[in-house]
Design a protein around this motif. Structure first.
Motif, short mmCIF file in Angstrom:
data_model
loop_
_atom_site.label_atom_id
_atom_site.label_comp_id
_atom_site.label_asym_id
_atom_site.label_seq_id
_atom_site.Cartn_x
_atom_site.Cartn_y
_atom_site.Cartn_z
N ASN A 38 5.57 -2.86 2.64
CA ASN A 38 5.11 -1.66 3.54
C ASN A 38 3.72 -1.38 3.92
O ASN A 38 3.32 -0.73 4.74
CB ASN A 38 5.73 -0.21 2.72
N THR A 39 2.97 -2.20 3.32
CA THR A 39 1.45 -2.35 3.67
C THR A 39 1.53 -3.38 4.81
O THR A 39 1.95 -4.51 4.91
CB THR A 39 0.68 -3.00 2.55
N SER A 40 0.53 -2.97 5.77
CA SER A 40 0.46 -3.82 7.00
C SER A 40 -0.12 -5.20 6.66
O SER A 40 -1.03 -5.00 5.58
CB SER A 40 -0.41 -3.12 7.99
N ARG A 41 0.06 -6.17 7.34
CA ARG A 41 -0.49 -7.41 7.09
C ARG A 41 -1.83 -7.59 7.10
O ARG A 41 -2.61 -8.09 6.43
CB ARG A 41 0.08 -8.36 8.22
N THR A 42 -2.56 -6.75 8.19
CA THR A 42 -3.82 -6.65 8.28
C THR A 42 -4.70 -6.01 7.22
O THR A 42 -5.68 -6.56 6.51
CB THR A 42 -4.47 -5.80 9.54
N ASP A 43 -4.15 -4.90 6.67
CA ASP A 43 -4.38 -4.34 5.43
C ASP A 43 -4.32 -4.97 4.01
O ASP A 43 -5.18 -4.92 3.37
CB ASP A 43 -3.74 -2.77 5.30
#
Length: 207
Positions: A38-43
């Motif tokens: 659920n965490t974005s790839r960038t983050d």
């Protein structure tokens, strides 16, 4: 060179923290990654870049820093514990190779496993006596069971484990409760705050 590695190197270049450690310092640090997708790839890559900067700054070895690494989504997946004295290069490779696992974010269960198995407090897992003992939790969003996460973190702090949480502004209330203080929450924006709090963490480990 992979796109992910280039991104990590670029993000690391934005951090400018420098700290001088005393000659005989030692520490126990367990890096615990929230691997929920659920965490974005960038983050996700920014969290790994922050960790890489930390590892690149400190010494690792049998009589210096003991570092353990684990990740979780539904369950804790240990990568290596404090007793495995591997090189910085290998640690950085392991961090770069971490992958997001599943949608769950069972932070409380992961913290319970770290505590119950003594990953930071038991010499059988490589914990050093008379050393700063720190859990660095990378949290990409709200835990599935925040009450459990906060309770387990409180137990760890009572056992002498100092907790830092690397997260995002939207998750500050839970992160502060887990860390025991908002001063030990490292927000991934803006970069100046990252530098300031990374310096706090490094000073804790090095002095």
């Amino acid at each position: 060179m992979s796109t992910v590695r280039l991104l990590l190197l670029g993000l690391m270049a934005t951090f400018s923290v420098a700290v001088k450690c005393r000659d005989n310092y030692k520490y126990n640090v367990y890096l615990l990654f929230d691997s929920s997708y659920n965490t974005s790839r960038t983050d996700w890559n920014r969290m790994k870049a922050f960790t890489s900067k930390l590892i690149s700054t400190v010494d690792v070895g049998p009589n210096k820093g003991h570092i353990g690494l684990g990740q979780f989504s539904q369950d804790l997946e240990p990568i290596f514990d404090l007793s495995v004295y591997i090189s910085k290069t290998t640690i950085l490779q392991e961090i770069t190779g971490l992958r997001q696992l599943a949608p769950q974010r069972a932070t409380g269960q992961a913290l319970a496993t770290v505590r119950q198995l003594g990953y930071l407090t038991n010499s059988l897992h490589g914990s050093q006596a008379d050393a700063a003992t720190v859990l660095v939790l990378f949290l990409g969003g709200p835990s599935d069971n925040q009450t459990l996460a906060i309770r387990e973190a409180t137990h760890l702090r009572k056992e002498g484990v100092q907790i830092f949480v690397v997260t995002y502004p939207v998750n500050l209330p839970e992160a502060a409760a887990i860390a025991g203080s908002a001063a030990r929450v490292i927000l991934l924006t803006p970069l100046g705050i990252i530098d300031n709090l990374l310096l706090t963490l490094l000073n804790l480990l090095c002095t």
